[in-house]
Design an enzyme around this catalytic site. Sequence first.
Site, PDB file in Angstrom:
ATOM      1  N   ASP A  12       0.867   2.763   3.886  1.00  0.00           N
ATOM      2  CA  ASP A  12      -0.012   3.763   3.244  1.00  0.00           C
ATOM      3  C   ASP A  12       0.925   4.994   3.157  1.00  0.00           C
ATOM      4  O   ASP A  12       0.424   6.054   3.470  1.00  0.00           O
ATOM      5  CB  ASP A  12      -1.283   3.784   4.393  1.00  0.00           C
ATOM      6  CG  ASP A  12      -2.263   4.714   3.817  1.00  0.00           C
ATOM      7  OD1 ASP A  12      -2.163   5.215   2.436  1.00  0.00           O
ATOM      8  OD2 ASP A  12      -3.184   5.168   4.466  1.00  0.00           O
ATOM      9  N   HIS A  49       0.777  -1.214  -0.155  1.00  0.00           N
ATOM     10  CA  HIS A  49       0.149   0.043  -0.143  1.00  0.00           C
ATOM     11  C   HIS A  49       0.826   1.397  -0.018  1.00  0.00           C
ATOM     12  O   HIS A  49       1.173   1.684   1.143  1.00  0.00           O
ATOM     13  CB  HIS A  49      -0.767  -0.122   1.397  1.00  0.00           C
ATOM     14  CG  HIS A  49      -2.141   1.014   1.081  1.00  0.00           C
ATOM     15  ND1 HIS A  49      -3.079   0.494   1.823  1.00  0.00           N
ATOM     16  CD2 HIS A  49      -2.115   2.107   0.846  1.00  0.00           C
ATOM     17  CE1 HIS A  49      -4.027   1.831   1.679  1.00  0.00           C
ATOM     18  NE2 HIS A  49      -3.358   2.705   1.253  1.00  0.00           N
ATOM     19  N   HIS A  69      -5.409  -0.736   6.091  1.00  0.00           N
ATOM     20  CA  HIS A  69      -5.293  -0.025   7.322  1.00  0.00           C
ATOM     21  C   HIS A  69      -6.449   0.000   8.145  1.00  0.00           C
ATOM     22  O   HIS A  69      -7.206   0.879   8.465  1.00  0.00           O
ATOM     23  CB  HIS A  69      -5.044   1.471   6.655  1.00  0.00           C
ATOM     24  CG  HIS A  69      -6.037   1.942   5.652  1.00  0.00           C
ATOM     25  ND1 HIS A  69      -7.263   1.940   5.785  1.00  0.00           N
ATOM     26  CD2 HIS A  69      -5.481   2.498   4.655  1.00  0.00           C
ATOM     27  CE1 HIS A  69      -7.860   2.421   4.630  1.00  0.00           C
ATOM     28  NE2 HIS A  69      -6.891   2.973   3.977  1.00  0.00           N
TER      29      HIS A  69
END
Length: 429
Positions: A304, A52, A226
């Site tokens: 992320d 990610h 997440h």
Amino acid sequence: MIVVKNVRILGGEPADIRIDQGVIAEIGQGLSGGEEIDGGGAVALPGLVDLHTHLREPGREDAETVQTGTRSAARGGYTAVHAMANTSPVADTAGVVEQVWRLGREFGHCDVHPVGAVTVGLEGRQLAELGAMADSAARVRVFSDDGRCVDDAVLMRRALEYVKAFDGVVAQHAQEPRLTQGAQMNEGVVSGRLGLTGWPAVAEEAIIARDCLLAAHVGSRLHVCHVSTAGSVEIIRWAKSKGWDVTAEVTPHHLLLTDDLVEDSPVGAYNPIYKVNPPLRTRADVEALRAALADGTIDIVATDHAPHPVEDKETEWSAAAMGMVGLETALSVVQEAMVETGLLDWAGVAQRMSAVPARIGRLSGQGQPLEEGAPANITLYDPSARTVVDPSAFASKSRNTPYEGMTLPGRVVATFLRGRPTVLEGKLV
Ligand SMILES: [Zn+2]
């Protein structure tokens, strides 16, 4: 030929690694020949794999490019990243994913695997060309509208059904949009005191529960992006107990930081450096996420990594962009949250930051154990180092880190991508 002297594979006994033609040719003691690199007793891990990452190219090259983002990844010990689809144009066709894949081949300091959008333009109305992206040169296996939630249950069901044909996975950004309209931070005691619109845990948990049921119903693979709440952990634990093919990730920041930083932090109150989606939650959530990562309920750590230029972050809280950079601090934060606390050893870290993310992304040449014959994707990490985080030293084009000025443990000493060093002595090669 390279011989890396004196490393400790997964923190074990000292050994040398001989690399030849991109492959680990030999592991043993007293190896010599070719170029010798002193590992200095560093922990050797399989090259990290991020499921990610936001590389921002095409479209927001002022925030990050494939080149700067993969430099940042290499410095963080990564040898492969999955590039999220919320670019401009959106990566929702074979053409765009191939463009990103080619940029990765040309400029990448690590492998770049494009993620394909689930819906056209991330708009949640019509399925994107999932099959064409899977068949393209980029061989897309991970599909996500990340940044947005696929909230239409029928579309989500169709996407889950569709990706079965090529063993793909739908990675969901679980956020019920109506429950989070205008939301600014975690809904709780702190948001109440600050008068900021709350982001309730149930908005995440309701979508995760629905998607686990949908994935089970159609017999497909779901990945939950997440995870940020204790309730989400309970739902995923339940889905796994049923034997359903559900995997989940947690970010480093959700393993370390809490929502009270919005009210009181070393950089003051209402500092948008802490504004992120999903929001920072409570101490109890952090404890639940750590326990879930340790016991395998949450499978992996994913960064992320969300670069933003200064002008998008250094503004008032409500107007600021959501997200934090993370590639260059991920391993240190995981050491702080999981290793120093005794929850994970280095073998556990290697599973959760390399082997399992590679498996979820169906990458063949990444995430393999450091054994003779394996591709020489290797990260050398010195856990005894202590580093004050200095964003001006980042390889990322963006500086929006919540750890500025913090002392974090550990330092990536070197990264090898198929035998070629991308980082040596902590510096890009
Ligand atoms: Zn997201």
